[in-house]
Motif scaffolding. Structure first.
Motif, PDB file in Angstrom:
ATOM      1  N   UNK A  81     -21.605 -24.593  -5.980  1.00 27.36           N
ATOM      2  CA  UNK A  81     -20.735 -24.606  -4.799  1.00 27.36           C
ATOM      3  C   UNK A  81     -20.646 -23.196  -4.214  1.00 27.36           C
ATOM      4  N   UNK A  82     -20.782 -23.094  -2.908  1.00 25.11           N
ATOM      5  CA  UNK A  82     -20.604 -21.798  -2.249  1.00 25.11           C
ATOM      6  C   UNK A  82     -19.132 -21.428  -2.297  1.00 25.11           C
ATOM      7  N   UNK A  83     -18.824 -20.291  -2.870  1.00 26.22           N
ATOM      8  CA  UNK A  83     -17.417 -19.924  -2.992  1.00 26.22           C
ATOM      9  C   UNK A  83     -17.262 -18.414  -3.093  1.00 26.22           C
ATOM     10  N   UNK A  84     -16.056 -17.979  -2.806  1.00 27.49           N
ATOM     11  CA  UNK A  84     -15.602 -16.643  -3.171  1.00 27.49           C
ATOM     12  C   UNK A  84     -14.175 -16.769  -3.657  1.00 27.49           C
ATOM     13  N   UNK A  85     -13.793 -15.899  -4.564  1.00 30.86           N
ATOM     14  CA  UNK A  85     -12.484 -15.973  -5.196  1.00 30.86           C
ATOM     15  C   UNK A  85     -11.845 -14.597  -5.171  1.00 30.86           C
ATOM     16  N   UNK A  86     -10.588 -14.540  -4.747  1.00 29.83           N
ATOM     17  CA  UNK A  86      -9.889 -13.261  -4.640  1.00 29.83           C
ATOM     18  C   UNK A  86      -8.572 -13.314  -5.403  1.00 29.83           C
ATOM     19  N   UNK A  87      -8.312 -12.277  -6.170  1.00 30.60           N
ATOM     20  CA  UNK A  87      -7.033 -12.104  -6.857  1.00 30.60           C
ATOM     21  C   UNK A  87      -6.401 -10.842  -6.281  1.00 30.60           C
ATOM     22  N   UNK A  88      -5.157 -10.934  -5.833  1.00 25.05           N
ATOM     23  CA  UNK A  88      -4.506  -9.830  -5.140  1.00 25.05           C
ATOM     24  C   UNK A  88      -3.607  -9.067  -6.112  1.00 25.05           C
ATOM     25  N   UNK A  89      -3.978  -7.829  -6.431  1.00 21.01           N
ATOM     26  CA  UNK A  89      -3.253  -7.065  -7.456  1.00 21.01           C
ATOM     27  C   UNK A  89      -1.779  -6.871  -7.116  1.00 21.01           C
TER      28      UNK A  89
END
Length: 294
Positions: free
Chosen positions: A250-258
């Motif tokens: 699956x095309x994806x990006x994942x972001x976690x915001x510090x």
């Protein structure tokens, strides 16, 4: 109150209050009884309650948009007919379409404001009110939370799916559909990605429950998954979700915001993190523009 001055125990209690049947009176009572650092537990708890009037960023009458409430058919849902908040840019269209899905308390003013923000960014935005079969969002989150908990959950999902179909087929839509949502709504975005397959072009869930691993193979949408760093309840599913996305291509990006907590995009409470919310929203609109325009 500065969010840095709110004791972590009060944040934890607020998260429990938001995601359980706990009433406001009990939330405030338990907060007042807590021993906290730097002040009163009751004052900290009261500061966390949403202040929607002060949080509005785009007016209903902003000349850049046109906002109306629209009805749509919802066979198989909690009500044969549903209502949502439709916001279009002040242009003739057609527009790329973005579904905006509320938290676990109905179509409150924050979600309506997010829909207006999406329209200002160039999208035809539609925010269904899952509480419509019970009369709609009641004007406060406490009653809204109880109302939503009393709905048939499976039928509520059908109502939101029908809202997605309504928006995708709207005469002002270019036929390319994206979806974003927050908390419960983030989980719904993940569910829609599984349920709709290629009919959903892009999904941006904010701190939402991950879908079952077996369903991830059905996702055809490009996904941008947004997480708060300090959100153990939701983040427990993060690694498994990412592994399933990779396994199924699956095309994806994942972001976690510090440094952020669950709800960091919601500017009506001290959980709001301005820098992270701004960055997350810029990423969201750019992602939708990439996958929905043209």
């Amino acid at each position: 109150m500065d969010e840095r001055k709110i004791d972590p125990k009060i944040y934890a209690l607020y998260d429990e209050y938001c995601h359980s049947a706990m009433e406001r009176r009990e939330f405030l009572r338990r907060a007042a009884a807590m021993a906290v650092v730097g002040g009163s537990g009751l004052a900290m708890a009261q500061a966390l309650l949403p202040k929607y009037a002060a949080a509005q960023t785009i007016s209903f009458t902003d000349p850049r948009i046109k906002a109306t409430y629209e009805l749509y058919d919802s066979p198989g849902g909690n009500g044969d007919e549903m209502r949502g908040y439709l916001v279009q840019p002040a242009d003739t269209g057609p527009f790329p379409a973005v579904l905006v899905i509320h938290e676990n308390r109905g179509l409150n003013p924050y979600i309506e404001d997010v829909a207006r923000r999406a329209a200002v960014a160039g999208f035809l935005a539609f925010a269904p009110d899952g509480l419509w079969p019970l009369g709609g969002y009641p004007g406060n989150d406490d009653d809204g939370k109880v109302m939503q908990a009393n709905l048939d959950r499976d039928k509520l999902m059908v109502d939101l799916l029908n809202g997605a179909k309504f928006l995708k087929g709207h005469e002002l839509s270019n036929g390319k559909l994206g979806a974003t949502g927050f908390c419960f709504g983030g989980g719904v975005v993940n569910w829609l990605a599984v349920e709709m397959g290629a009919d959903l072009a892009a999904g941006v869930p904010f701190y939402g429950r991950a879908p079952e691993d077996a369903g991830v193979a059905k996702i055809k949408a490009a996904m941008m998954i947004q997480y708060a760093e300090d959100d153990p309840r939701v983040n427990a599913g993060k690694d498994g979700y990412e592994a399933a996305l990779k396994a199924h291509g699956v095309e994806y990006e994942m972001h976690v915001y510090p440094g952020t907590k669950h709800g960091f995009h919601n500017n009506s409470t001290p959980r709001y993190d301005e820098a992270a919310a701004k960055l997350a929203w810029e990423r969201t609109t750019a992602f939708f523009q990439k996958h929905l325009a043209g």
